[in-house]
Design a protein around this motif. Sequence first.
Motif, PDB file in Angstrom:
ATOM      1  N   ARG A  34     125.142  12.317  23.433  1.00 47.85           N
ATOM      2  CA  ARG A  34     124.522  11.067  22.960  1.00 47.85           C
ATOM      3  C   ARG A  34     122.996  11.184  22.934  1.00 47.85           C
ATOM      4  N   PRO A  90     123.106   7.343  13.024  1.00 43.17           N
ATOM      5  CA  PRO A  90     123.528   5.936  13.018  1.00 43.17           C
ATOM      6  C   PRO A  90     124.305   5.600  14.290  1.00 43.17           C
ATOM      7  N   GLU A  91     124.308   4.342  14.622  1.00 42.24           N
ATOM      8  CA  GLU A  91     125.037   3.880  15.803  1.00 42.24           C
ATOM      9  C   GLU A  91     126.371   3.268  15.414  1.00 42.24           C
ATOM     10  N   PHE A  92     126.848   3.556  14.213  1.00 44.94           N
ATOM     11  CA  PHE A  92     128.132   3.029  13.763  1.00 44.94           C
ATOM     12  C   PHE A  92     129.014   4.181  13.298  1.00 44.94           C
ATOM     13  N   ASP A  93     130.321   3.973  13.408  1.00 44.36           N
ATOM     14  CA  ASP A  93     131.291   4.962  12.951  1.00 44.36           C
ATOM     15  C   ASP A  93     131.424   4.894  11.437  1.00 44.36           C
ATOM     16  N   ASP A 111     129.086  10.971  25.883  1.00 43.65           N
ATOM     17  CA  ASP A 111     128.164  10.704  26.981  1.00 43.65           C
ATOM     18  C   ASP A 111     128.229  11.848  27.978  1.00 43.65           C
ATOM     19  N   ILE A 129     130.231  11.745  19.191  1.00 41.01           N
ATOM     20  CA  ILE A 129     129.125  11.622  20.133  1.00 41.01           C
ATOM     21  C   ILE A 129     129.730  11.326  21.498  1.00 41.01           C
ATOM     22  N   THR A 187     131.023   7.279  17.138  1.00 41.73           N
ATOM     23  CA  THR A 187     129.915   6.931  18.021  1.00 41.73           C
ATOM     24  C   THR A 187     130.337   6.180  19.279  1.00 41.73           C
ATOM     25  N   ARG A 188     131.575   5.747  19.348  1.00 41.25           N
ATOM     26  CA  ARG A 188     132.017   4.865  20.428  1.00 41.25           C
ATOM     27  C   ARG A 188     132.319   5.633  21.709  1.00 41.25           C
ATOM     28  N   ARG A 189     132.286   4.919  22.799  1.00 41.69           N
ATOM     29  CA  ARG A 189     132.629   5.505  24.099  1.00 41.69           C
ATOM     30  C   ARG A 189     134.139   5.506  24.314  1.00 41.69           C
ATOM     31  N   GLU A 236     118.300  10.704  15.540  1.00 35.75           N
ATOM     32  CA  GLU A 236     118.288   9.400  14.866  1.00 35.75           C
ATOM     33  C   GLU A 236     119.542   9.176  14.034  1.00 35.75           C
ATOM     34  N   VAL A 264     120.653  10.487  19.650  1.00 40.38           N
ATOM     35  CA  VAL A 264     119.501   9.583  19.616  1.00 40.38           C
ATOM     36  C   VAL A 264     118.281  10.338  19.098  1.00 40.38           C
TER      37      VAL A 264
END
Length: 177
Positions: A105, A114-117, A75, A73, A24-26, A112, A109
């Motif tokens: 991304r 998760p926002e964590f790896d 951008d 994910i 999920t990280r950039r 829905e 969203v």
Amino acid sequence: MRVPFEDIAHLFEEFEHTAFRLETRRGYASDRAGARFQTFLRGIDPPAEPENPWHVNVRRKAEEGARFSRVRIIDEPPTDGQRFLMAAAAAAHAADGEDIRVLARAEAVRLELPEFDFWLFDSRTLVRFHIDDQDVTTAVEVVEDPVEVLAACRARDRAWPHAVPSGEVWARVRSSA
């Protein structure tokens, strides 16, 4: 309970059927610290590293019938870190048997996610990453609670059909750079 990443390294060799990663990280500090990343920023794609222990294990597990897969994910436009990961995947991962796909991304969203790896092994062991604001993995947490594992399975199952093979996206991103 949080543990160092090294404490779960054995799971990559011991899983039987599937190992799935949601990224999920950039970007990741470990990538930015490496010479390959700096070379990439100068316009040179990362070369394949077939003898890297990761790639050796992925090939071995594929020969055993097990599968590695990921959804990253990204951008729009992708960050340098995300572009680096796509270039690195194009260089070797698919040839080794790891199926890496990307998902915008905005779509993540909408789905829905998760926002964590995390890593999900055999749909029964969840390894959640704890990453600080500098993109450094500070610890991981092994979760076997059925409710949380099921939520990770559902996230995987929502993401996968919408994700596009990383190499396809990298070809478009690379040609537009």
